[in-house]
Design a protein around this motif. Structure first.
Motif, PDB file in Angstrom:
ATOM      1  N   HIS A  48       1.919  26.957 -20.357  1.00  0.00           N
ATOM      2  CA  HIS A  48       2.281  25.576 -20.684  1.00  0.00           C
ATOM      3  C   HIS A  48       3.524  25.160 -19.890  1.00  0.00           C
ATOM      4  CE1 HIS A  48       3.016  21.937 -23.003  1.00  0.00           C
ATOM      5  NE2 HIS A  48       4.261  22.346 -23.213  1.00  0.00           N
ATOM      6  N   ILE A  49       4.517  26.047 -19.801  1.00  0.00           N
ATOM      7  CA  ILE A  49       5.728  25.751 -19.031  1.00  0.00           C
ATOM      8  C   ILE A  49       5.386  25.541 -17.558  1.00  0.00           C
ATOM      9  CG2 ILE A  49       7.920  26.718 -18.235  1.00  0.00           C
ATOM     10  CD1 ILE A  49       8.128  28.137 -20.938  1.00  0.00           C
ATOM     11  N   ALA A  50       4.517  26.395 -17.011  1.00  0.00           N
ATOM     12  CA  ALA A  50       4.131  26.270 -15.610  1.00  0.00           C
ATOM     13  C   ALA A  50       3.417  24.940 -15.360  1.00  0.00           C
ATOM     14  CB  ALA A  50       3.227  27.437 -15.208  1.00  0.00           C
ATOM     15  N   ALA A  51       2.516  24.573 -16.266  1.00  0.00           N
ATOM     16  CA  ALA A  51       1.802  23.304 -16.102  1.00  0.00           C
ATOM     17  C   ALA A  51       2.758  22.119 -16.162  1.00  0.00           C
ATOM     18  CB  ALA A  51       0.726  23.181 -17.186  1.00  0.00           C
ATOM     19  N   ARG A  52       3.728  22.165 -17.069  1.00  0.00           N
ATOM     20  CA  ARG A  52       4.696  21.081 -17.180  1.00  0.00           C
ATOM     21  C   ARG A  52       5.555  20.982 -15.914  1.00  0.00           C
ATOM     22  NH1 ARG A  52       5.229  17.584 -18.051  1.00  0.00           N
ATOM     23  NH2 ARG A  52       7.163  17.118 -19.172  1.00  0.00           N
ATOM     24  N   PHE A  53       5.945  22.138 -15.358  1.00  0.00           N
ATOM     25  CA  PHE A  53       6.762  22.129 -14.142  1.00  0.00           C
ATOM     26  C   PHE A  53       5.969  21.540 -12.975  1.00  0.00           C
ATOM     27  CE2 PHE A  53       8.626  23.974 -10.299  1.00  0.00           C
ATOM     28  CZ  PHE A  53       9.963  23.697 -10.499  1.00  0.00           C
ATOM     29  N   LEU A  54       4.682  21.891 -12.891  1.00  0.00           N
ATOM     30  CA  LEU A  54       3.851  21.347 -11.820  1.00  0.00           C
ATOM     31  C   LEU A  54       3.653  19.844 -11.994  1.00  0.00           C
ATOM     32  CD1 LEU A  54       1.189  24.175 -11.457  1.00  0.00           C
ATOM     33  CD2 LEU A  54       2.997  23.584  -9.838  1.00  0.00           C
ATOM     34  N   ASP A  55       3.431  19.410 -13.228  1.00  0.00           N
ATOM     35  CA  ASP A  55       3.311  17.965 -13.474  1.00  0.00           C
ATOM     36  C   ASP A  55       4.595  17.246 -13.075  1.00  0.00           C
ATOM     37  OD1 ASP A  55       0.763  18.277 -14.435  1.00  0.00           O
ATOM     38  OD2 ASP A  55       1.351  18.298 -16.549  1.00  0.00           O
ATOM     39  N   PHE A  56       5.724  17.849 -13.417  1.00  0.00           N
ATOM     40  CA  PHE A  56       7.027  17.246 -13.129  1.00  0.00           C
ATOM     41  C   PHE A  56       7.256  17.122 -11.622  1.00  0.00           C
ATOM     42  CE2 PHE A  56      11.546  18.043 -12.163  1.00  0.00           C
ATOM     43  CZ  PHE A  56      12.132  16.942 -12.793  1.00  0.00           C
ATOM     44  N   THR A  57       7.014  18.202 -10.892  1.00  0.00           N
ATOM     45  CA  THR A  57       7.249  18.174  -9.450  1.00  0.00           C
ATOM     46  C   THR A  57       6.216  17.313  -8.742  1.00  0.00           C
ATOM     47  OG1 THR A  57       6.038  20.271  -9.255  1.00  0.00           O
ATOM     48  CG2 THR A  57       8.446  20.384  -9.342  1.00  0.00           C
ATOM     49  N   THR A  58       4.998  17.290  -9.264  1.00  0.00           N
ATOM     50  CA  THR A  58       3.984  16.429  -8.658  1.00  0.00           C
ATOM     51  C   THR A  58       4.377  14.967  -8.782  1.00  0.00           C
ATOM     52  OG1 THR A  58       2.208  18.016  -9.088  1.00  0.00           O
ATOM     53  CG2 THR A  58       1.570  15.718  -8.751  1.00  0.00           C
ATOM     54  N   GLU A  59       4.849  14.588  -9.975  1.00  0.00           N
ATOM     55  CA  GLU A  59       5.218  13.195 -10.208  1.00  0.00           C
ATOM     56  C   GLU A  59       6.410  12.768  -9.366  1.00  0.00           C
ATOM     57  OE1 GLU A  59       6.776  10.297 -13.873  1.00  0.00           O
ATOM     58  OE2 GLU A  59       6.225  12.392 -14.263  1.00  0.00           O
ATOM     59  N   HIS A  60       7.418  13.625  -9.274  1.00  0.00           N
ATOM     60  CA  HIS A  60       8.675  13.211  -8.660  1.00  0.00           C
ATOM     61  C   HIS A  60       8.853  13.686  -7.213  1.00  0.00           C
ATOM     62  CE1 HIS A  60      10.247  11.601 -12.407  1.00  0.00           C
ATOM     63  NE2 HIS A  60       9.805  12.682 -13.016  1.00  0.00           N
ATOM     64  N   VAL A  61       8.052  14.655  -6.769  1.00  0.00           N
ATOM     65  CA  VAL A  61       8.244  15.205  -5.424  1.00  0.00           C
ATOM     66  C   VAL A  61       7.001  15.035  -4.556  1.00  0.00           C
ATOM     67  CG1 VAL A  61       8.804  17.260  -4.074  1.00  0.00           C
ATOM     68  CG2 VAL A  61       9.910  16.889  -6.296  1.00  0.00           C
ATOM     69  N   PHE A  62       5.844  15.459  -5.066  1.00  0.00           N
ATOM     70  CA  PHE A  62       4.657  15.551  -4.217  1.00  0.00           C
ATOM     71  C   PHE A  62       3.731  14.349  -4.298  1.00  0.00           C
ATOM     72  CE2 PHE A  62       5.845  20.025  -4.957  1.00  0.00           C
ATOM     73  CZ  PHE A  62       5.971  20.426  -3.632  1.00  0.00           C
ATOM     74  N   ALA A  63       4.050  13.382  -5.160  1.00  0.00           N
ATOM     75  CA  ALA A  63       3.159  12.232  -5.319  1.00  0.00           C
ATOM     76  C   ALA A  63       2.947  11.494  -4.003  1.00  0.00           C
ATOM     77  CB  ALA A  63       3.718  11.279  -6.372  1.00  0.00           C
ATOM     78  N   ARG A  64       3.983  11.457  -3.164  1.00  0.00           N
ATOM     79  CA  ARG A  64       3.860  10.692  -1.912  1.00  0.00           C
ATOM     80  C   ARG A  64       2.922  11.367  -0.910  1.00  0.00           C
ATOM     81  NH1 ARG A  64       9.028  12.755  -2.194  1.00  0.00           N
ATOM     82  NH2 ARG A  64       9.717  14.226  -0.581  1.00  0.00           N
TER      83      ARG A  64
END
Length: 303
Positions: free
Chosen positions: A169-185
């Motif tokens: 769950h922690i790993a999924a949340r971290f990936l969601d977080f970085t995807t939204e703020h870092v990798f979305a572009r």
């Protein structure tokens, strides 16, 4: 088509399906025959490689269209390789069944071994029942230490299952977080360019250790906090002074108040200072318990 299937390892049915989806170019027509060449064989190898990397057929079609348009796959495949690379410096090892039994007390336990294989702590070696592959020697060593301390093997397995769910769950949340703020572009309905993929791969390398560092720091903080409370509860040290809910005024320097206010906001100043004071009290209590234990040990040795 049969020759292409034999050369590529794919079935005739699979090749037809790829053609229907537009993944594979049509063959060259020579008289009454359909002729496939090296380009078809190379494309089948590309598709197989991308499937192994976890791509869907729909996304593979987009990538191959980009390739055919001259945009290249090098950057994208580099990004995929970076994501699929090892997320730890730990290296797998092997252990014999005899050494495994010895590590866990010398009593063979087939049920515990089967449980460890199901959890991925051990992996069977093909055509070799006397050895196991150990993906994480550290994890196996932790299990051995817990067992040596008296924890039953089934309790260790149950604890790991619970812990694994929480960590995933922690790993999924971290990936969601970085995807939204870092990798979305870099993500969208089109494959990224080579330069964009290379930039994203570099970010993956830089961000890779952050999740573990954050979890390590937060786990250390939580263990210190809860271990102190646990010791107080079981050793009775918290019973000396019953807690009071009545607030007591404590003068603090103005600079301290302003610094806290800038950090957490005016509405959270009192709560922050109370939490910081409580953490310091817990830390000193733990230090005092350790000191008392050390003094008692020295006194006993002197006697």
């Amino acid at each position: 088509m049969e020759d292409l299937a034999h050369a590529s390892g794919a079935t005739v049915r699979t090749i037809r399906a790829y053609q229907d989806r537009g993944l594979l170019p049509r063959p060259e027509r020579r008289g009454r025959s359909n002729v496939y060449g090296d380009t078809h064989l190379a494309r089948l190898h590309q598709i197989a490689d991308l499937l192994d990397r976890g791509y869907t057929l729909a996304s593979i079609k987009e990538l191959l269209e980009a390739w055919d348009a001259g945009r290249g796959l090098g950057g994208v495949l580099g990004l995929v390789a970076e994501v699929n690379g090892p997320w730890t410096d730990e290296e797998a090892a092997r252990i014999s069944r005899a050494d495994l039994d010895e590590t866990f007390g010398g009593n063979p336990d087939d049920d515990a071994v089967a449980d460890a294989v199901e959890l991925g702590i051990l992996e069977r070696v093909p055509d070799n029942d006397a050895e196991f592959l150990v993906p994480s020697p550290q994890e196996l060593a932790v299990a051995a230490e817990l067992h040596a301390a008296g924890v039953p093997l089934d309790a260790i397995s149950g604890h790991l299952r619970e812990l694994r769910g929480q960590v995933e769950h922690i790993a999924a949340r971290f990936l969601d977080f970085t995807t939204e703020h870092v990798f979305a572009r870099y993500l969208g309905h089109r494959p990224p360019s080579d330069s964009e993929a290379a930039e994203a791969a570099d970010l993956v390398r830089r961000l890779r250790p952050l999740a573990q560092q954050t979890v390590d720091a937060e786990l250390a903080r939580a263990m210190r906090l809860f271990a102190t409370r646990h010791l107080q509860r079981h050793l009775g040290t918290s019973a000396t002074a019953p807690p009071s809910s009545d607030p007591a005024p404590v003068p603090l320097p103005g600079d301290t108040i302003r610094a806290v206010r800038d950090l957490v906001g005016q509405d959270n100043v009192a709560e922050f200072i109370a939490a910081a004071a409580e953490r310091e009290v817990h830390a000193r209590t733990l230090d005092a318990l350790a000191t008392q234990h050390g003094t008692a040990s020295v006194h006993y040795m002197d006697n």
